[in-house]
Design a protein around this motif. Structure first.
Motif, PDB file in Angstrom:
ATOM      1  N   UNK A   1       0.820  -1.207   0.000  1.00 20.34           N
ATOM      2  CA  UNK A   1       0.000   0.000   0.000  1.00 20.34           C
ATOM      3  C   UNK A   1       0.859   1.264   0.000  1.00 20.34           C
ATOM      4  N   UNK A   2       2.011   1.203   0.686  1.00 29.28           N
ATOM      5  CA  UNK A   2       2.929   2.352   0.673  1.00 29.28           C
ATOM      6  C   UNK A   2       3.443   2.580  -0.740  1.00 29.28           C
ATOM      7  N   UNK A   3       3.795   1.491  -1.402  1.00 32.88           N
ATOM      8  CA  UNK A   3       4.308   1.624  -2.772  1.00 32.88           C
ATOM      9  C   UNK A   3       3.249   2.196  -3.698  1.00 32.88           C
ATOM     10  N   UNK A   4       2.009   1.716  -3.519  1.00 37.82           N
ATOM     11  CA  UNK A   4       0.928   2.200  -4.388  1.00 37.82           C
ATOM     12  C   UNK A   4       0.717   3.697  -4.216  1.00 37.82           C
ATOM     13  N   UNK A   5       0.670   4.131  -2.951  1.00 38.63           N
ATOM     14  CA  UNK A   5       0.413   5.556  -2.712  1.00 38.63           C
ATOM     15  C   UNK A   5       1.595   6.394  -3.201  1.00 38.63           C
ATOM     16  N   UNK A   6       2.804   5.910  -2.941  1.00 31.77           N
ATOM     17  CA  UNK A   6       3.988   6.632  -3.393  1.00 31.77           C
ATOM     18  C   UNK A   6       3.948   6.816  -4.913  1.00 31.77           C
ATOM     19  N   UNK A   7       3.607   5.748  -5.580  1.00 31.69           N
ATOM     20  CA  UNK A   7       3.526   5.780  -7.036  1.00 31.69           C
ATOM     21  C   UNK A   7       2.448   6.766  -7.507  1.00 31.69           C
ATOM     22  N   UNK A   8       1.319   6.733  -6.824  1.00 29.95           N
ATOM     23  CA  UNK A   8       0.212   7.616  -7.205  1.00 29.95           C
ATOM     24  C   UNK A   8       0.634   9.087  -7.051  1.00 29.95           C
ATOM     25  N   UNK A   9       1.351   9.389  -5.968  1.00 31.57           N
ATOM     26  CA  UNK A   9       1.792  10.768  -5.745  1.00 31.57           C
ATOM     27  C   UNK A   9       2.824  11.169  -6.791  1.00 31.57           C
ATOM     28  N   UNK A  10       3.715  10.237  -7.100  1.00 33.38           N
ATOM     29  CA  UNK A  10       4.730  10.560  -8.110  1.00 33.38           C
ATOM     30  C   UNK A  10       4.061  10.876  -9.449  1.00 33.38           C
ATOM     31  N   UNK A  11       2.993  10.121  -9.787  1.00 32.49           N
ATOM     32  CA  UNK A  11       2.307  10.410 -11.045  1.00 32.49           C
ATOM     33  C   UNK A  11       1.737  11.819 -11.041  1.00 32.49           C
ATOM     34  N   UNK A  12       1.293  12.276  -9.879  1.00 30.25           N
ATOM     35  CA  UNK A  12       0.770  13.641  -9.759  1.00 30.25           C
ATOM     36  C   UNK A  12       1.877  14.672  -9.945  1.00 30.25           C
TER      37      UNK A  12
END
Lengths: 277, 282
Positions: free
Chosen positions: A254-265
């Motif tokens: 879940x940390x990786x998913x959120x990190x990835x989502x923020x990076x896309x932003x």
């Protein structure tokens, strides 16, 4: 748009809230002037944080994160909007906050003990009590045998412990941290992140944590505010649904998913920022 | 299988102990001093020989032994010590007066942009004026006595202290001010906990510079207008061509400079234990 307004002590006193700790930024904007003209650092930043919360703010470099923190600390007046404090203001209408900076936050001319006790000293706690409390905290941070040393004898990581200790031992209920681990090597950072979480979980303080490290923001915070490039605006608020008390959940999907989502932003903003310069 | 040393056994390889095996620094403080003293002695030896063999004129460059005898006579008769005391009082009086005024204004100018904006042009105009040139003015205002002399010395000591103190405050990291303000430091706490200790290394430098110009101007004032003090004695020796006394007086002035700087350095080490040796610029 709101008229420029100073931090308003009167208004604060009439404002009541169920939670005793809290800050609220309302449409905060900041413009500063340089030789080549006015620069909009922040625009229409609104958010609030209450209670025992750890909020992190990420954004591309130059997005005004630090300016926002200085405005919340009352070190700088917002050009537009205002900041409200629900906990009460200290002397001179400034909130009682503790600042932790990337480097150089410790005073080279004070011993480790006096550095940790500095917040208490400013808050008028008598010498004997503040030394006892600082000593206690120094022990918890593993600084017990260094209390009579000066910061020049300490490593960067240990100095940062002193800085963090000073913030938590003080009576400030809002702690504002500006990339406290930014200048540290990765291993030291991992250790200090875990220490920060442990100390914070044992406290009742509100922490606003600025970082450029997206993963760090996700690991530590309850919520991550993602800012855009200059002028800094809050693009999105992303909750981190990991239970507390948590132990740095570095290996969770879940940390990786959120990190990835923020990076896309952020990715586009960062690229734009690079190409302009 | 490779042989591994167990704790009780002597290792076949020599273990490098950094405390024992690191060579001493190329030039220790004591050694440096020793070399300086030897150099001075050697130079004086050559001078002595040249003077005794009359290769140089004893009238213009009396032998070091002659100068030393004059110095000893002066000390024993009390004359030299009287002159020394008079000069020292003028130097210290001017240094305390001008130095503290410079310190206060310098700290204020370093802390406040508005004070700096107003005071800076005035300072820039007054600083290059030779302070000795003000002596006639001060004599008119404050009389021919001690006060006009001390005020010239104070005026000279004022500027280096002011500029150093101002620079000292301005080089304090903004983070220190921000941290202190965020925890709610009062103006007084800001002064005692941030401004004073933070500017101290530069203030020490300012003290050294101020002491130096205080000396310079005290001697100069005495040469032009006094009948007592080391400067007056210097001028008198020249007028009667007592070159030995001239050199003896210069020796006393030089020793006084070394002594004052050693006292200041000792105070700095004791009073500010957090300072790095590099920061004690005194």
């Amino acid at each position: 748009m709101l008229a420029p307004q100073a931090i308003d002590a009167q208004r604060h006193r009439t404002m009541t809230n169920a939670e005793s700790i809290g800050i609220r930024c309302e449409a905060v904007g900041s413009v500063y002037h340089t030789r080549s003209g006015a620069i909009r650092a922040l625009e229409d930043v609104s958010f609030s944080a209450h209670g025992h919360e750890l909020v992190s703010i990420v954004g591309p470099s130059g997005c005004g994160k630090s300016t926002l923190l200085r405005i919340i600390a009352g070190l700088r007046q917002p050009t537009m909007g205002r900041v409200l404090y629900e906990d009460g203001l200290g002397k001179k209408g400034r909130p009682r906050s503790g600042l932790v900076f990337q480097e150089y936050g410790t005073f080279p001319w004070m011993s480790v003990l006096d550095n940790i006790a500095f917040g208490l000293e400013m808050q008028g706690v008598n010498r004997q009590e503040r030394r006892a409390r600082a000593m206690d905290f120094a022990e918890r941070l593993g600084l017990g045998s260094f209390v009579h040393h000066y910061p020049r004898d300490l490593s960067v990581g240990m100095r940062q412990r002193v800085d963090i200790g000073r913030a938590f031992v003080s009576e400030a209920s809002v702690l504002l941290m500006d990339e406290p681990f930014g200048s540290m090597d990765a291993q030291t950072r991992w250790v200090l992140q875990a220490e920060l979480l442990r100390i914070w979980q044992a406290s009742r303080k509100l922490v606003v944590f600025i970082t450029h490290d997206i993963e760090e923001a996700v690991l530590l915070a309850d919520r991550v505010l993602v800012m855009s490039g200059r002028p800094g605006m809050i693009r999105e608020e992303i909750p981190v649904p990991i239970a507390r008390p948590r132990d740095i959940p570095r290996d969770q999907q879940c940390v990786r998913d959120i990190t990835w989502r923020i990076w896309r932003l952020l990715e586009k903003e960062v690229r734009i920022g690079l190409s302009i310069r | 299988m490779a042989h591994l040393a167990t704790p009780g056994e002597r290792s076949p390889h020599r273990i490098v102990d950094p405390l024992v095996d690191t060579p001493p620094p190329p030039l220790s403080e004591i050694r440096g001093r020793l070399i300086a003293a030897l150099l001075a002695l050697a130079l004086m030896g050559v001078w002595e020989v040249l003077a005794r063999t009359h290769l140089i004129s004893g009238t213009f460059l009396p032998a070091p032994s002659v100068i030393l005898r004059t110095l000893a006579d002066g000390v024993l008769s009390g004359e030299m010590l009287r002159a020394l005391r008079v000069t020292l009082l003028r130097v210290l009086g001017g240094l305390v007066l001008g130095g503290s005024a410079g310190l206060v204004l310098g700290l204020a100018m370093g802390s406040s942009r508005s004070i700096r904006l107003v005071a800076d042009p005035i300072i820039a105009a007054l600083h290059p004026v030779p302070k000795l040139a003000l002596l006639p003015l001060f004599m008119m205002f404050f009389g021919l006595g001690e006060s006009s002399k001390i005020i010239v010395v104070a005026a000279a000591a004022f500027f280096p202290m002011l500029l150093s103190a101002m620079a000292g405050v301005r080089q304090i990291n903004q983070v220190h001010f921000d941290v202190a303000r965020s925890y709610g430091a009062s103006r007084r706490q800001m002064l005692t906990r941030v401004v004073l200790p933070g500017s101290l290394p530069m203030v020490l430098m300012g003290t050294r510079l101020a002491a130096n110009v205080a000396f310079l101007s005290a001697i100069a004032v005495e040469m032009v207008s006094a009948s007592t003090g080391l400067g007056a004695q210097l001028w008198f020796s020249w007028q009667v061509l007592r070159v030995d006394l001239l050199f003896a007086t210069i020796t006393v002035i030089a020793l006084l400079g070394v002594g004052l700087s050693a006292v200041l350095r000792g105070l700095a080490r004791r009073g500010a234990p957090w300072l790095d040796e590099r920061e004690i610029t005194i």
